[in-house]
Design a protein around this motif. Structure first.
Motif, PDB file in Angstrom:
ATOM      1  N   UNK A   7       0.420  -1.406  -0.138  1.00  0.00           N
ATOM      2  CA  UNK A   7      -0.148   0.064   0.358  1.00  0.00           C
ATOM      3  C   UNK A   7       0.952   1.640   0.170  1.00  0.00           C
ATOM      4  N   UNK A   8       1.994   0.868   0.513  1.00  0.00           N
ATOM      5  CA  UNK A   8       2.904   2.598   0.911  1.00  0.00           C
ATOM      6  C   UNK A   8       3.820   3.023   0.170  1.00  0.00           C
ATOM      7  N   UNK A   9       3.810   1.830  -1.825  1.00  0.00           N
ATOM      8  CA  UNK A   9       5.021   1.642  -2.215  1.00  0.00           C
ATOM      9  C   UNK A   9       3.755   1.963  -3.617  1.00  0.00           C
ATOM     10  N   UNK A  10       2.506   1.797  -2.911  1.00  0.00           N
ATOM     11  CA  UNK A  10       1.723   2.230  -4.832  1.00  0.00           C
ATOM     12  C   UNK A  10       0.766   3.670  -4.339  1.00  0.00           C
ATOM     13  N   UNK A  11       0.635   4.171  -3.099  1.00  0.00           N
ATOM     14  CA  UNK A  11       0.068   5.127  -2.582  1.00  0.00           C
ATOM     15  C   UNK A  11       1.790   6.303  -3.131  1.00  0.00           C
ATOM     16  N   UNK A  12       2.669   5.763  -2.603  1.00  0.00           N
ATOM     17  CA  UNK A  12       4.306   6.474  -3.062  1.00  0.00           C
ATOM     18  C   UNK A  12       4.441   6.808  -5.074  1.00  0.00           C
ATOM     19  N   UNK A  13       4.509   5.646  -5.245  1.00  0.00           N
ATOM     20  CA  UNK A  13       5.129   5.723  -6.845  1.00  0.00           C
ATOM     21  C   UNK A  13       4.244   4.440  -7.478  1.00  0.00           C
ATOM     22  N   UNK A  14       3.198   3.828  -7.062  1.00  0.00           N
ATOM     23  CA  UNK A  14       2.488   3.442  -8.111  1.00  0.00           C
ATOM     24  C   UNK A  14       2.444   2.082  -8.408  1.00  0.00           C
ATOM     25  N   UNK A  15       3.957   1.073  -7.121  1.00  0.00           N
ATOM     26  CA  UNK A  15       4.393   0.141  -6.867  1.00  0.00           C
ATOM     27  C   UNK A  15       6.041   0.136  -8.368  1.00  0.00           C
ATOM     28  N   UNK A  16       5.815   1.339  -8.779  1.00  0.00           N
ATOM     29  CA  UNK A  16       7.510   0.891  -9.280  1.00  0.00           C
ATOM     30  C   UNK A  16       8.465   1.075  -9.028  1.00  0.00           C
ATOM     31  N   UNK A  17       8.725  -0.048  -9.173  1.00  0.00           N
ATOM     32  CA  UNK A  17      10.100  -0.174  -7.500  1.00  0.00           C
ATOM     33  C   UNK A  17      11.021  -1.698  -8.346  1.00  0.00           C
ATOM     34  N   UNK A  18      11.968  -1.919  -9.244  1.00  0.00           N
ATOM     35  CA  UNK A  18      13.154  -3.180  -8.886  1.00  0.00           C
ATOM     36  C   UNK A  18      12.849  -4.696  -8.126  1.00  0.00           C
TER      37      UNK A  18
END
Length: 137
Positions: A7-18
């Motif tokens: 949820x935190x990563x989705x709110x921050x950057x839309x889950x855009x992390x490798x």
């Protein structure tokens, strides 16, 4: 805790992390491995106390245990990555490298990783602490 990270990563950057699968695994296992030990310790500390004291015991133990275990797993992953450049196991140089690599990883986790517990991890912590405090046997 894995849900909180998602949820935190989705709110921050839309889950855009490798590193999404690795992050989810570290936070999931950090919470899952800390849970049984911290609940048992909190029950021991809260036995015979008022509802407020039981809530405080569960809140404190679950939060500290989850953060500590997740930081430990993060540090071991960090250490595993850098181990290929470290001295052979058991040497004095290796001991220093292990200690300082782990300390650096815990510091990095404290700065970058603790924010991933918010806001949903805190809500889960409050709900679990209240539930456990009310239903303690």
């Amino acid at each position: 805790m894995a849900g909180s990270v998602l949820a935190a990563l989705y709110l921050r950057n839309g889950l855009l992390t490798s590193h999404l699968p690795a992050l989810i695994a570290v936070y999931f296992f950090g919470g899952a491995l800390a849970w049984p030990f911290m609940v048992a310790l909190a029950r021991l500390l809260a036995r015979g106390r008022t509802l407020e004291a039981r809530f405080a015991a569960f809140f404190l133990m679950l939060s500290l245990g989850t953060v500590a275990m997740t930081a430990f797993l993060f540090a071991m992953d960090y250490r595993w990555f850098y181990s290929r450049w470290h001295a052979p196991f058991g040497t004095l140089v290796w001991a220093f490298q292990f200690a300082f690599t782990s300390a650096s990883a815990v510091y990095q986790f404290a700065i970058l990783g603790l924010g991933l517990f918010l806001p949903f991890g805190l809500l889960c912590l409050l709900a679990a602490s209240l539930y456990l405090a009310r239903h303690m046997r």
